[in-house]
Design a protein around this motif. Sequence first.
Motif, mmCIF file in Angstrom:
data_model
loop_
_atom_site.group_PDB
_atom_site.id
_atom_site.type_symbol
_atom_site.label_atom_id
_atom_site.label_comp_id
_atom_site.label_asym_id
_atom_site.label_seq_id
_atom_site.Cartn_x
_atom_site.Cartn_y
_atom_site.Cartn_z
ATOM 1 N N ARG A 9 0.840 -1.214 0.000
ATOM 2 C CA ARG A 9 0.000 0.000 0.000
ATOM 3 C C ARG A 9 0.871 1.259 0.000
ATOM 4 N NH1 ARG A 9 -4.919 -1.161 -1.859
ATOM 5 N NH2 ARG A 9 -5.959 -2.735 -0.611
ATOM 6 N N ALA A 10 1.975 1.233 0.730
ATOM 7 C CA ALA A 10 2.877 2.390 0.751
ATOM 8 C C ALA A 10 3.458 2.650 -0.637
ATOM 9 C CB ALA A 10 3.993 2.178 1.773
ATOM 10 N N VAL A 11 3.795 1.594 -1.355
ATOM 11 C CA VAL A 11 4.321 1.763 -2.714
ATOM 12 C C VAL A 11 3.222 2.304 -3.634
ATOM 13 C CG1 VAL A 11 5.344 0.564 -4.696
ATOM 14 C CG2 VAL A 11 6.094 0.009 -2.393
ATOM 15 N N GLN A 12 1.986 1.864 -3.454
ATOM 16 C CA GLN A 12 0.877 2.422 -4.234
ATOM 17 C C GLN A 12 0.762 3.925 -3.992
ATOM 18 O OE1 GLN A 12 -2.351 -0.134 -2.812
ATOM 19 N NE2 GLN A 12 -2.721 -0.756 -4.939
ATOM 20 N N VAL A 13 0.784 4.308 -2.727
ATOM 21 C CA VAL A 13 0.675 5.734 -2.378
ATOM 22 C C VAL A 13 1.848 6.516 -2.962
ATOM 23 C CG1 VAL A 13 0.741 7.375 -0.447
ATOM 24 C CG2 VAL A 13 -0.727 5.359 -0.318
ATOM 25 N N LEU A 14 3.049 5.973 -2.849
ATOM 26 C CA LEU A 14 4.232 6.644 -3.403
ATOM 27 C C LEU A 14 4.090 6.840 -4.910
ATOM 28 C CD1 LEU A 14 7.125 7.758 -3.140
ATOM 29 C CD2 LEU A 14 7.940 5.421 -3.484
ATOM 30 N N GLY A 15 3.701 5.801 -5.624
ATOM 31 C CA GLY A 15 3.562 5.913 -7.076
ATOM 32 C C GLY A 15 2.487 6.897 -7.493
ATOM 33 N N ILE A 16 1.307 6.746 -6.922
ATOM 34 C CA ILE A 16 0.156 7.569 -7.342
ATOM 35 C C ILE A 16 0.339 9.030 -6.945
ATOM 36 C CG2 ILE A 16 -2.320 7.936 -7.012
ATOM 37 C CD1 ILE A 16 -2.464 4.778 -6.663
ATOM 38 N N THR A 17 0.659 9.276 -5.679
ATOM 39 C CA THR A 17 0.815 10.673 -5.247
ATOM 40 C C THR A 17 2.102 11.278 -5.790
ATOM 41 O OG1 THR A 17 1.836 10.037 -3.139
ATOM 42 C CG2 THR A 17 -0.568 10.363 -3.151
ATOM 43 N N GLY A 18 3.137 10.455 -5.928
ATOM 44 C CA GLY A 18 4.392 10.961 -6.487
ATOM 45 C C GLY A 18 4.226 11.428 -7.918
ATOM 46 N N ALA A 19 3.498 10.663 -8.713
ATOM 47 C CA ALA A 19 3.270 11.053 -10.108
ATOM 48 C C ALA A 19 2.432 12.327 -10.184
ATOM 49 C CB ALA A 19 2.593 9.910 -10.875
ATOM 50 N N ALA A 20 1.428 12.443 -9.300
ATOM 51 C CA ALA A 20 0.612 13.668 -9.273
ATOM 52 C C ALA A 20 1.470 14.868 -8.856
ATOM 53 C CB ALA A 20 -0.577 13.493 -8.333
ATOM 54 N N TRP A 21 2.337 14.666 -7.859
ATOM 55 C CA TRP A 21 3.217 15.742 -7.419
ATOM 56 C C TRP A 21 4.165 16.167 -8.543
ATOM 57 C CZ3 TRP A 21 8.450 16.354 -7.238
ATOM 58 C CH2 TRP A 21 8.915 17.483 -6.558
ATOM 59 N N LEU A 22 4.760 15.173 -9.218
ATOM 60 C CA LEU A 22 5.682 15.476 -10.318
ATOM 61 C C LEU A 22 4.978 16.271 -11.408
ATOM 62 C CD1 LEU A 22 8.488 15.140 -11.590
ATOM 63 C CD2 LEU A 22 7.703 12.946 -12.523
ATOM 64 N N SER A 23 3.750 15.893 -11.707
ATOM 65 C CA SER A 23 2.976 16.631 -12.697
ATOM 66 C C SER A 23 2.818 18.096 -12.288
ATOM 67 C CB SER A 23 1.589 15.993 -12.869
ATOM 68 O OG SER A 23 0.771 16.792 -13.688
ATOM 69 N N GLY A 24 2.467 18.317 -11.038
ATOM 70 C CA GLY A 24 2.323 19.691 -10.557
ATOM 71 C C GLY A 24 3.628 20.450 -10.566
ATOM 72 N N ASN A 25 4.709 19.777 -10.192
ATOM 73 C CA ASN A 25 6.034 20.393 -10.181
ATOM 74 C C ASN A 25 6.437 20.856 -11.581
ATOM 75 O OD1 ASN A 25 8.586 21.195 -9.333
ATOM 76 N ND2 ASN A 25 9.398 19.141 -9.268
ATOM 77 N N ILE A 26 6.127 20.043 -12.573
ATOM 78 C CA ILE A 26 6.440 20.397 -13.958
ATOM 79 C C ILE A 26 5.475 21.471 -14.468
ATOM 80 C CG2 ILE A 26 6.438 19.528 -16.341
ATOM 81 C CD1 ILE A 26 7.401 16.807 -15.135
ATOM 82 N N SER A 27 4.197 21.268 -14.208
ATOM 83 C CA SER A 27 3.159 22.134 -14.776
ATOM 84 C C SER A 27 3.183 23.557 -14.237
ATOM 85 C CB SER A 27 1.780 21.515 -14.542
ATOM 86 O OG SER A 27 1.687 20.282 -15.197
ATOM 87 N N VAL A 28 3.584 23.727 -12.982
ATOM 88 C CA VAL A 28 3.595 25.070 -12.406
ATOM 89 C C VAL A 28 4.517 26.003 -13.188
ATOM 90 C CG1 VAL A 28 5.424 24.747 -10.685
ATOM 91 C CG2 VAL A 28 3.550 26.343 -10.223
ATOM 92 N N LEU A 29 5.539 25.442 -13.814
ATOM 93 C CA LEU A 29 6.433 26.274 -14.613
ATOM 94 C C LEU A 29 5.703 26.851 -15.824
ATOM 95 C CD1 LEU A 29 9.666 24.112 -14.476
ATOM 96 C CD2 LEU A 29 9.078 26.105 -13.089
ATOM 97 N N SER A 30 4.844 26.047 -16.442
ATOM 98 C CA SER A 30 4.111 26.515 -17.619
ATOM 99 C C SER A 30 2.904 27.364 -17.262
ATOM 100 C CB SER A 30 3.643 25.318 -18.461
ATOM 101 O OG SER A 30 4.746 24.723 -19.080
ATOM 102 N N MET A 31 2.322 27.082 -16.119
ATOM 103 C CA MET A 31 1.119 27.831 -15.739
ATOM 104 C C MET A 31 1.438 29.150 -15.048
ATOM 105 S SD MET A 31 -1.557 24.877 -14.531
ATOM 106 C CE MET A 31 -0.550 24.266 -13.194
ATOM 107 N N ASN A 32 2.530 29.187 -14.297
ATOM 108 C CA ASN A 32 2.804 30.375 -13.493
ATOM 109 C C ASN A 32 4.188 30.970 -13.699
ATOM 110 O OD1 ASN A 32 0.289 30.167 -12.243
ATOM 111 N ND2 ASN A 32 1.066 28.812 -10.656
ATOM 112 N N ALA A 33 5.215 30.201 -13.419
ATOM 113 C CA ALA A 33 6.562 30.760 -13.291
ATOM 114 C C ALA A 33 7.080 31.402 -14.571
ATOM 115 C CB ALA A 33 7.534 29.682 -12.800
#
Length: 176
Positions: A9-33
């Motif tokens: 379950r911890a690996v599931q959480v890491l994969g799912i939330t990690g991918a969502a976080w990475l998406s936000g980390n990348i996307s904020v550059l195009s949307m805001n920065a």
Amino acid sequence: MSSYSLAFRAVQVLGITGAAWLSGNISVLSMNAIPRLAHSGREHGATLNLVAKQWNSIYDTGKAQNPPIAILITSSFLYLAWATRSGGPFFRQARSSCARFYFAAALLTLSIVPFTLILMNSTNTALRKLAASSEESSRNADVQSASLLERWVTLNGIRGLLPLAGSVVGLIGALV
């Protein structure tokens, strides 16, 4: 409901939330920065050459930070795919299609690397050349910089959707 171990379950959480976080980390550059940098440059008289230098600094940070994170997240999804595949340790608890979803999530997340190398390389290279240039800004260079930054914002915005799609597909894998 299937019974998975806490580690699984911890690996599931890491994969799912990690991918969502990475998406936000990348996307904020195009949307805001980066759009804000370009706008601020025009608004406050900074040359777009200076903005390109600032973009380069942000780019270098992302280039160092995001690939290892993408590899960790991809590894999480690959472990989940391996563990739930036919004959895997969690095969009996998992639905038959579960492993395919995790494998697809891994591919989507890791696809930021070839996307960057293939589709963004020429734009990144041109922006890095502008950032390295010591020339005073000219109208032509500013127009070129603005065009390159707009193209980068669009391509990076698309790239940011890849790990988000990986997160969604991984979540579907966890729920099926």
